[in-house]
Design a protein around this motif. Structure first.
Motif, PDB file in Angstrom:
ATOM      1  N   ARG A  25       8.663  24.508  25.969  1.00  0.00           N
ATOM      2  CA  ARG A  25       8.597  25.270  27.223  1.00  0.00           C
ATOM      3  C   ARG A  25       8.427  24.349  28.423  1.00  0.00           C
ATOM      4  NH1 ARG A  25       3.181  27.467  27.177  1.00  0.00           N
ATOM      5  NH2 ARG A  25       2.750  25.442  28.124  1.00  0.00           N
ATOM      6  N   ASP A  26       7.472  23.425  28.319  1.00  0.00           N
ATOM      7  CA  ASP A  26       7.209  22.532  29.448  1.00  0.00           C
ATOM      8  C   ASP A  26       8.396  21.609  29.717  1.00  0.00           C
ATOM      9  OD1 ASP A  26       4.732  23.688  29.686  1.00  0.00           O
ATOM     10  OD2 ASP A  26       3.639  22.060  28.714  1.00  0.00           O
ATOM     11  N   GLU A  27       9.079  21.193  28.672  1.00  0.00           N
ATOM     12  CA  GLU A  27      10.257  20.355  28.853  1.00  0.00           C
ATOM     13  C   GLU A  27      11.336  21.110  29.618  1.00  0.00           C
ATOM     14  OE1 GLU A  27      13.494  18.606  25.776  1.00  0.00           O
ATOM     15  OE2 GLU A  27      11.425  17.946  25.406  1.00  0.00           O
ATOM     16  N   ASP A 133      13.951  33.718  30.389  1.00  0.00           N
ATOM     17  CA  ASP A 133      12.741  34.215  31.036  1.00  0.00           C
ATOM     18  C   ASP A 133      12.043  33.125  31.845  1.00  0.00           C
ATOM     19  OD1 ASP A 133      13.100  36.792  30.147  1.00  0.00           O
ATOM     20  OD2 ASP A 133      11.824  36.573  28.381  1.00  0.00           O
ATOM     21  N   ILE A 134      12.106  31.887  31.357  1.00  0.00           N
ATOM     22  CA  ILE A 134      11.547  30.783  32.145  1.00  0.00           C
ATOM     23  C   ILE A 134      12.307  30.648  33.458  1.00  0.00           C
ATOM     24  CG2 ILE A 134      11.321  28.259  32.238  1.00  0.00           C
ATOM     25  CD1 ILE A 134      10.693  28.352  29.226  1.00  0.00           C
ATOM     26  N   ASP A 136      13.892  32.960  35.017  1.00  0.00           N
ATOM     27  CA  ASP A 136      13.594  34.128  35.855  1.00  0.00           C
ATOM     28  C   ASP A 136      12.117  34.224  36.215  1.00  0.00           C
ATOM     29  OD1 ASP A 136      16.259  34.817  35.700  1.00  0.00           O
ATOM     30  OD2 ASP A 136      15.979  36.277  34.088  1.00  0.00           O
ATOM     31  N   ARG A 137      11.294  33.284  35.707  1.00  0.00           N
ATOM     32  CA  ARG A 137       9.858  33.253  35.979  1.00  0.00           C
ATOM     33  C   ARG A 137       9.180  34.555  35.540  1.00  0.00           C
ATOM     34  NH1 ARG A 137       8.731  28.887  38.971  1.00  0.00           N
ATOM     35  NH2 ARG A 137       6.691  29.686  39.632  1.00  0.00           N
ATOM     36  N   VAL A 138       9.513  34.956  34.319  1.00  0.00           N
ATOM     37  CA  VAL A 138       8.992  36.202  33.753  1.00  0.00           C
ATOM     38  C   VAL A 138       8.289  35.895  32.437  1.00  0.00           C
ATOM     39  CG1 VAL A 138       9.638  38.413  32.694  1.00  0.00           C
ATOM     40  CG2 VAL A 138      10.732  37.684  34.815  1.00  0.00           C
ATOM     41  N   ILE A 139       7.150  36.535  32.217  1.00  0.00           N
ATOM     42  CA  ILE A 139       6.458  36.444  30.936  1.00  0.00           C
ATOM     43  C   ILE A 139       6.709  37.742  30.181  1.00  0.00           C
ATOM     44  CG2 ILE A 139       4.238  36.203  29.769  1.00  0.00           C
ATOM     45  CD1 ILE A 139       3.237  34.588  32.120  1.00  0.00           C
ATOM     46  N   ARG A 140       7.254  37.600  28.966  1.00  0.00           N
ATOM     47  CA  ARG A 140       7.647  38.762  28.171  1.00  0.00           C
ATOM     48  C   ARG A 140       7.181  38.567  26.726  1.00  0.00           C
ATOM     49  NH1 ARG A 140      11.852  41.693  29.754  1.00  0.00           N
ATOM     50  NH2 ARG A 140      12.642  39.886  30.907  1.00  0.00           N
ATOM     51  N   ALA A 141       6.580  39.592  26.140  1.00  0.00           N
ATOM     52  CA  ALA A 141       6.162  39.519  24.744  1.00  0.00           C
ATOM     53  C   ALA A 141       7.377  39.331  23.850  1.00  0.00           C
ATOM     54  CB  ALA A 141       5.409  40.777  24.356  1.00  0.00           C
ATOM     55  N   ALA A 161      -1.145  32.943  35.893  1.00  0.00           N
ATOM     56  CA  ALA A 161      -1.788  32.174  36.962  1.00  0.00           C
ATOM     57  C   ALA A 161      -1.353  30.716  36.924  1.00  0.00           C
ATOM     58  CB  ALA A 161      -3.303  32.279  36.830  1.00  0.00           C
ATOM     59  N   GLN A 162      -1.266  30.168  35.730  1.00  0.00           N
ATOM     60  CA  GLN A 162      -0.932  28.755  35.553  1.00  0.00           C
ATOM     61  C   GLN A 162       0.471  28.430  36.054  1.00  0.00           C
ATOM     62  OE1 GLN A 162      -1.246  27.671  31.431  1.00  0.00           O
ATOM     63  NE2 GLN A 162      -1.077  25.480  31.809  1.00  0.00           N
ATOM     64  N   PHE A 163       1.435  29.307  35.725  1.00  0.00           N
ATOM     65  CA  PHE A 163       2.830  29.046  36.081  1.00  0.00           C
ATOM     66  C   PHE A 163       3.302  29.876  37.268  1.00  0.00           C
ATOM     67  CE2 PHE A 163       2.871  28.513  31.280  1.00  0.00           C
ATOM     68  CZ  PHE A 163       2.669  27.144  31.348  1.00  0.00           C
ATOM     69  N   GLU A 164       2.459  30.815  37.712  1.00  0.00           N
ATOM     70  CA  GLU A 164       2.815  31.757  38.785  1.00  0.00           C
ATOM     71  C   GLU A 164       4.083  32.541  38.422  1.00  0.00           C
ATOM     72  OE1 GLU A 164       2.401  30.289  42.765  1.00  0.00           O
ATOM     73  OE2 GLU A 164       0.755  28.956  42.224  1.00  0.00           O
ATOM     74  N   PHE A 165       4.092  33.053  37.188  1.00  0.00           N
ATOM     75  CA  PHE A 165       5.155  33.912  36.683  1.00  0.00           C
ATOM     76  C   PHE A 165       4.712  35.368  36.784  1.00  0.00           C
ATOM     77  CE2 PHE A 165       7.684  31.004  33.534  1.00  0.00           C
ATOM     78  CZ  PHE A 165       7.880  30.078  34.550  1.00  0.00           C
TER      79      PHE A 165
END
Length: 417
Positions: A25-27, A133-134, A136-141, A161-165
């Motif tokens: 993810r971070d990469e 999703d990364i 689009d800056r969205v967090i999805r289950a 909060a960490q990624f402002e998603f």
């Protein structure tokens, strides 16, 4: 052993290794990652141990090993499936075999951005749309399995909060469904998420998203109680005590990396949640109320003692400290700060974040005033004094020394100008 050698060793043993989770993810996000975790598939544990004899097993329920890869201790887990058979994070049956695929392993993970893998050739395995999703800056289950470990609700709010998603609505509802089991989770697991959330650039997003998911009242009832507590509009035009607290928290985070100071900012007005409705928008005495509440709050949250001491100090002193004009108050506050190891930075940050006002003048001369106080304490004590009389004698001398100092005299002139 470097990463390339590790991939080759697993392949020679008849399996396939993948880099997984946060490192991938971070990469993709272009961020540095502190942890590199791996999953191996298509291999028996016996063969794995033959080909990687230096790896140390640390997993008790299922195979997880630690090995040195590129000079770091990395976690290597066998691909697995999880079946919910109880409550909490321990309520799982684990299945693993050489037939378990990387797709099975990714499916059990929490969110799509953490359900991505990369093989030894650099190929991305992303069956659930995490890369999209990364972008689009969205967090999805990833799936309905999200709800099976209740800490995932806190982790999702923390990562927002960490990624402002943005957390998509269906996932918010899954977070809400974690509430009942979450109440019984160990406070140590919860604190880890709070600690990491407080390190974010905008830690307020952690609490705002917990509120969206209906979890703020369960996990942080004292912060939830600030909602609707109106304030004097000319002093705090941003809104109620909750809105004000979130603003102060983010302003403190902008000014300081210290998690101790950020937590103190979060708790500085916590006493306003206890103000009776009929007294609003005034909050008389909220400072003392808040300071007394913090013993219980900090015990429940499991925060370090230094966080608690700083929060109690901020709650009690933040409103009055900018108005200090007399030597006795200045001496007493400096002695308190020394005894409780409260930093000058805390006072400066809280004062600026709370009202945007200037830093109290005496804080600028803290070191010099402390030296004056300590020098005064080295005086000869009359032999006729004993017990509390000695403390009163020393305090009076320290106050007198502050009052007669050029620093204090100039401070009074500056404050009066």
């Amino acid at each position: 052993m470097n990463e390339r050698e590790f991939f080759d060793v697993v392949e020679n043993a008849g399996g396939t290794a993948y880099l997984v989770g946060g490192a991938v993810r971070d990469e993709i996000m272009g961020r540095r990652s502190s942890d590199r975790d791996y999953v191996v598939c298509g291999i028996d544990e016996e063969d794995f141990r033959v080909f990687l004899p230096d790896a140390v097993r640390v997993g008790r329920i299922f195979p997880v090993y630690l090995a040195d890869i590129d000079g770091e201790k990395c976690e290597i887990a066998f691909a697995r499936k999880e079946i919910k058979n109880g409550t909490g994070y321990k309520g799982f049956a684990v299945e693993y075999s050489r037939e378990t695929t990387i797709y099975d392993d990714l499916f059990r993970r929490d969110t799509t951005m953490n359900s991505i893998a990369k093989d030894g050739n650099g190929k991305i395995i992303d069956p659930y749309g995490g890369t999209r999703d990364i972008k689009d800056r969205v967090i999805r289950a990833t799936s309905e399995h999200f709800r099976e470990d209740p800490i995932r609700a806190l982790r999702t709010a923390r990562q927002a909060a960490q990624f402002e998603f943005e957390i998509e609505e269906k996932t918010i509802r899954m977070m809400e469904q974690c509430g009942e089991e979450l109440e019984h989770e160990p406070k140590e697991r919860k604190f880890r998420e709070l600690e990491r959330a407080m390190a974010a650039d905008h830690p307020s997003l952690y609490f705002i998203n917990l509120h969206r998911a209906g979890l703020l009242a369960k996990e942080f009832p004292w912060i939830f109680d600030l909602i609707g507590k109106t304030q004097l509009a000319d002093v705090h035009p941003e809104g109620d005590a909750f809105e004000h607290t979130m603003k102060v928290l983010d302003a403190a985070a902008c000014r300081s990396k210290s998690l101790t100071i950020r937590f103190a900012a979060l708790m500085h007005d916590i006493g306003k949640g206890r103000t009776p409705k009929e007294l609003l928008p005034l909050h008389t005495g909220h400072e003392e109320i808040g300071a007394k509440m913090l013993r219980e709050i900090c015990a429940r949250l499991g925060v370090p003692k230094k966080w608690r001491d700083a929060a109690e100090f901020a709650a009690k002193e933040h409103a009055s400290i900018r108005h200090f004009r007399d030597a006795a108050r200045i001496r007493d506050i400096i002695r308190t700060m020394e005894n409780k190891k409260i930093s000058r930075e805390l006072l400066s940050v809280i004062t600026l974040a709370d009202s945007g006002g200037k830093v109290p003048e005496f804080i600028k001369y803290y070191d010099a005033l402390l030296k004056i106080i300590k020098c005064a304490a080295e005086c000869e004590i009359p032999p006729s004094l004993a017990g509390a009389q000695i403390g009163a004698f020393l305090r009076a001398g320290e106050i007198d020394a502050v009052e007669r100092s050029d620093i204090f005299i100039n401070f009074i002139k500056t404050e009066s100008a």
